[in-house]
Design a protein around this motif. Sequence first.
Motif, PDB file in Angstrom:
ATOM      1  N   GLY A  79       0.790  -1.223   0.000  1.00 13.94           N
ATOM      2  CA  GLY A  79       0.000   0.000   0.000  1.00 13.94           C
ATOM      3  C   GLY A  79       0.826   1.279   0.000  1.00 13.94           C
ATOM      4  O   GLY A  79       2.049   1.243  -0.060  1.00 13.94           O
ATOM      5  N   PRO A  80       0.132   2.418   0.084  1.00 16.66           N
ATOM      6  CA  PRO A  80      -1.308   2.497   0.351  1.00 16.66           C
ATOM      7  C   PRO A  80      -2.213   2.057  -0.802  1.00 16.66           C
ATOM      8  O   PRO A  80      -3.341   1.646  -0.577  1.00 16.66           O
ATOM      9  CB  PRO A  80      -1.529   3.973   0.687  1.00 16.66           C
ATOM     10  N   ALA A  81      -1.748   2.154  -2.043  1.00 17.29           N
ATOM     11  CA  ALA A  81      -2.571   1.694  -3.172  1.00 17.29           C
ATOM     12  C   ALA A  81      -2.406   0.181  -3.333  1.00 17.29           C
ATOM     13  O   ALA A  81      -1.305  -0.368  -3.169  1.00 17.29           O
ATOM     14  CB  ALA A  81      -2.171   2.405  -4.454  1.00 17.29           C
ATOM     15  N   VAL A  82      -3.506  -0.482  -3.645  1.00 20.10           N
ATOM     16  CA  VAL A  82      -3.487  -1.920  -3.918  1.00 20.10           C
ATOM     17  C   VAL A  82      -4.211  -2.143  -5.242  1.00 20.10           C
ATOM     18  O   VAL A  82      -5.361  -1.737  -5.409  1.00 20.10           O
ATOM     19  CB  VAL A  82      -4.180  -2.719  -2.792  1.00 20.10           C
ATOM     20  N   ASN A  83      -3.522  -2.781  -6.166  1.00 19.80           N
ATOM     21  CA  ASN A  83      -4.074  -2.965  -7.505  1.00 19.80           C
ATOM     22  C   ASN A  83      -4.465  -4.414  -7.765  1.00 19.80           C
ATOM     23  O   ASN A  83      -4.013  -5.333  -7.084  1.00 19.80           O
ATOM     24  CB  ASN A  83      -3.055  -2.514  -8.558  1.00 19.80           C
ATOM     25  N   ASN A 129     -10.032  -2.381  -0.672  1.00 21.47           N
ATOM     26  CA  ASN A 129     -10.110  -1.315   0.335  1.00 21.47           C
ATOM     27  C   ASN A 129     -10.366  -1.884   1.729  1.00 21.47           C
ATOM     28  O   ASN A 129      -9.804  -1.408   2.722  1.00 21.47           O
ATOM     29  CB  ASN A 129     -11.205  -0.324  -0.039  1.00 21.47           C
ATOM     30  N   GLU A 130     -11.210  -2.894   1.792  1.00 17.89           N
ATOM     31  CA  GLU A 130     -11.493  -3.515   3.082  1.00 17.89           C
ATOM     32  C   GLU A 130     -10.262  -4.239   3.612  1.00 17.89           C
ATOM     33  O   GLU A 130      -9.984  -4.236   4.819  1.00 17.89           O
ATOM     34  CB  GLU A 130     -12.663  -4.488   2.948  1.00 17.89           C
ATOM     35  N   MET A 131      -9.513  -4.862   2.713  1.00 12.02           N
ATOM     36  CA  MET A 131      -8.264  -5.508   3.113  1.00 12.02           C
ATOM     37  C   MET A 131      -7.307  -4.479   3.709  1.00 12.02           C
ATOM     38  O   MET A 131      -6.677  -4.718   4.748  1.00 12.02           O
ATOM     39  CB  MET A 131      -7.616  -6.202   1.917  1.00 12.02           C
ATOM     40  N   LYS A 132      -7.210  -3.310   3.074  1.00  9.08           N
ATOM     41  CA  LYS A 132      -6.299  -2.273   3.573  1.00  9.08           C
ATOM     42  C   LYS A 132      -6.689  -1.830   4.984  1.00  9.08           C
ATOM     43  O   LYS A 132      -5.816  -1.624   5.837  1.00  9.08           O
ATOM     44  CB  LYS A 132      -6.295  -1.079   2.620  1.00  9.08           C
ATOM     45  N   LYS A 133      -8.001  -1.703   5.222  1.00  9.17           N
ATOM     46  CA  LYS A 133      -8.457  -1.312   6.552  1.00  9.17           C
ATOM     47  C   LYS A 133      -8.058  -2.345   7.607  1.00  9.17           C
ATOM     48  O   LYS A 133      -7.730  -2.003   8.746  1.00  9.17           O
ATOM     49  CB  LYS A 133      -9.982  -1.162   6.567  1.00  9.17           C
ATOM     50  N   THR A 134      -8.101  -3.607   7.205  1.00 10.29           N
ATOM     51  CA  THR A 134      -7.859  -4.698   8.150  1.00 10.29           C
ATOM     52  C   THR A 134      -6.375  -5.033   8.296  1.00 10.29           C
ATOM     53  O   THR A 134      -5.846  -5.123   9.409  1.00 10.29           O
ATOM     54  CB  THR A 134      -8.626  -5.957   7.709  1.00 10.29           C
ATOM     55  N   TRP A 146       6.465 -13.385  -8.369  1.00 11.26           N
ATOM     56  CA  TRP A 146       5.199 -13.478  -7.651  1.00 11.26           C
ATOM     57  C   TRP A 146       4.873 -12.122  -7.025  1.00 11.26           C
ATOM     58  O   TRP A 146       5.689 -11.560  -6.293  1.00 11.26           O
ATOM     59  CB  TRP A 146       5.274 -14.508  -6.520  1.00 11.26           C
ATOM     60  N   LEU A 147       3.694 -11.620  -7.284  1.00  6.21           N
ATOM     61  CA  LEU A 147       3.221 -10.395  -6.642  1.00  6.21           C
ATOM     62  C   LEU A 147       2.057 -10.772  -5.724  1.00  6.21           C
ATOM     63  O   LEU A 147       0.949 -11.037  -6.180  1.00  6.21           O
ATOM     64  CB  LEU A 147       2.776  -9.366  -7.682  1.00  6.21           C
ATOM     65  N   VAL A 148       2.325 -10.788  -4.433  1.00  7.67           N
ATOM     66  CA  VAL A 148       1.363 -11.275  -3.445  1.00  7.67           C
ATOM     67  C   VAL A 148       0.505 -10.123  -2.925  1.00  7.67           C
ATOM     68  O   VAL A 148       1.019  -9.083  -2.503  1.00  7.67           O
ATOM     69  CB  VAL A 148       2.094 -11.952  -2.269  1.00  7.67           C
ATOM     70  N   THR A 149      -0.802 -10.346  -2.960  1.00  8.18           N
ATOM     71  CA  THR A 149      -1.738  -9.442  -2.298  1.00  8.18           C
ATOM     72  C   THR A 149      -2.109 -10.095  -0.969  1.00  8.18           C
ATOM     73  O   THR A 149      -2.695 -11.179  -0.959  1.00  8.18           O
ATOM     74  CB  THR A 149      -2.997  -9.213  -3.149  1.00  8.18           C
ATOM     75  N   PRO A 150      -1.780  -9.473   0.144  1.00  7.28           N
ATOM     76  CA  PRO A 150      -1.928 -10.158   1.437  1.00  7.28           C
ATOM     77  C   PRO A 150      -3.349 -10.120   1.996  1.00  7.28           C
ATOM     78  O   PRO A 150      -4.125  -9.213   1.700  1.00  7.28           O
ATOM     79  CB  PRO A 150      -0.968  -9.374   2.352  1.00  7.28           C
TER      80      PRO A 150
END
Length: 218
Positions: free
Chosen positions: A139-143, A174-179, A208-212
């Motif tokens: 983040g802060p941006a998540v694509n 966005n919800e993932m970022k909040k959490t 590998w591009l991991v979205t957590p």
Amino acid sequence: MSTPPDYAASKPSSGNFKLIASAALAVIVVGAIALDTTVVKIGSADDVRQQAFSAETFGAEQFPKIKANVEDRAVAVAELAAAIAADKKAAAEKFGTATSTGPVIPVTLTGVFGARKANISEIKVDGLPPETVVRVQTGPAVNGTDLRDATGTIEFGQFTNQIQYQDAGSAINNEMKKTVFAGLDPDTLDGKTATVVGVFKLINPKNWLVTPVKVEVK
């Protein structure tokens, strides 16, 4: 004594006839509308379905489910890397969720965060081939829509159009970022050890591009 002449009963005028016909037609139309009308109680399931789509509400509802699913299915990084090296297609079918642009695979890994560029941090993971680069969206941006597509239960047909489908993906991010990013300062991650659970789209097996869905800094 003379008998008064009989007079023929007067016929309704054409104007009266049209008025009666119009009234009868109105009754028929109102009756038809009543038969075709469903009364929806405020707060009922039907009322909820008729409300406008809220991407924010959808994201808040779906992210906990996605997180639980990913954590349950996450494959240890060394096992996953070995499976991909042996047979990329078989690994994708065994561990991933198919999408039109490639399988989305859940993974769990522990490593040391390194260089950060834009919204992405590289992480060094033991047990991987040296040529395999793993990066984490911090983040802060998540694509991307990897979280939306991770479980295979959220499909385009559930939405009115492509815009809603894209908005759903953004809302989940966005919800993932909040959490996940709450209390996490990405600019201070360099050199820190962390356990990451997330998903990535298997396109290039060496990148590998991991979205957590979970980040635990030790």
